[in-house]
Design a protein around this motif. Structure first.
Motif, PDB file in Angstrom:
ATOM      1  N   ARG A   1       2.301   2.248  -9.078  1.00  0.00           N
ATOM      2  CA  ARG A   1       0.979   1.641  -8.903  1.00  0.00           C
ATOM      3  C   ARG A   1       0.547   0.935 -10.192  1.00  0.00           C
ATOM      4  O   ARG A   1       0.033  -0.182 -10.160  1.00  0.00           O
TER       5      ARG A   1
ATOM      6  N   GLY B   1       1.558   3.623  -3.217  1.00  0.00           N
ATOM      7  CA  GLY B   1       1.099   4.986  -2.983  1.00  0.00           C
ATOM      8  C   GLY B   1       2.169   6.031  -3.220  1.00  0.00           C
ATOM      9  O   GLY B   1       1.879   7.229  -3.278  1.00  0.00           O
TER      10      GLY B   1
ATOM     11  N   GLU C   1       2.303   7.008  -9.016  1.00  0.00           N
ATOM     12  CA  GLU C   1       1.284   6.484  -9.927  1.00  0.00           C
ATOM     13  C   GLU C   1       1.901   5.477 -10.900  1.00  0.00           C
ATOM     14  O   GLU C   1       1.293   4.447 -11.216  1.00  0.00           O
TER      15      GLU C   1
ATOM     16  N   ASP D   1       0.842  -1.204   0.000  1.00  0.00           N
ATOM     17  CA  ASP D   1       0.000   0.000   0.000  1.00  0.00           C
ATOM     18  C   ASP D   1       0.873   1.249   0.000  1.00  0.00           C
ATOM     19  O   ASP D   1       0.641   2.196  -0.760  1.00  0.00           O
ATOM     20  N   ARG D   2       1.882   1.244   0.839  1.00  0.00           N
ATOM     21  CA  ARG D   2       2.782   2.400   0.951  1.00  0.00           C
ATOM     22  C   ARG D   2       3.615   2.565  -0.325  1.00  0.00           C
ATOM     23  O   ARG D   2       3.738   3.673  -0.853  1.00  0.00           O
TER      24      ARG D   2
END
Length: 132
Positions: free
Chosen positions: A38, A32, A35, A28-29
């Motif tokens: 991700r 985050g 982009e 998650d970190r």
């Protein structure tokens, strides 16, 4: 590599591995943080990826403890521009996310332990990154 620091990191990692949320929170970190990063994981089986991460971190620690670099060299090849195309500048974000997640999950976390994590993992990370 300082054996005391590698032992501190090894023990810390053991404490972190007792919490499955450690790996979820790391991703998650990390995702985050960018982009672009991700987007790298959009089609990824994250349960399998967390398992790979668990092993990859251990390989970095074992390398710092004197194990041969074969597995890290293989990781470097798979993460190079000819593989997953993991850009060299992302490794700093990866390490920052990992150290922050250790601080969140290891009840014995401290600034000195966080620095030990950075020192212990950096040689192996550099080996992987330099294969780009």
């Amino acid at each position: 590599m300082d054996p005391e620091k590698t032992e501190l990191v090894f023990q810390s990692y053991g404490r972190c591995c007792q919490r499955e949320a450690f790996f979820v929170d790391f991703y998650d970190r990390f995702m985050g943080s960018s982009e672009v990063i991700r987007e790298q994981f959009v089609k990824t089986d994250m349960a399998a990826q967390r398992h790979l991460l668990r092993n990859g971190i251990m390989q970095l620690i074992l390398y710092a403890r004197g194990m041969p670099d074969r597995k890290l060299r293989d990781l470097g090849k798979s993460h190079s521009r000819h593989g997953y195309d993991i850009h060299p500048e992302w490794y700093g974000l990866w390490l920052d996310a990992l150290v922050a997640t250790v601080a969140q999950h290891d009840p014995e976390a401290s600034p000195a332990l966080e620095q030990a994590w950075r020192e212990v993992l950096t040689p192996g990370i550099n080996l992987i990154r330099d294969a780009y």
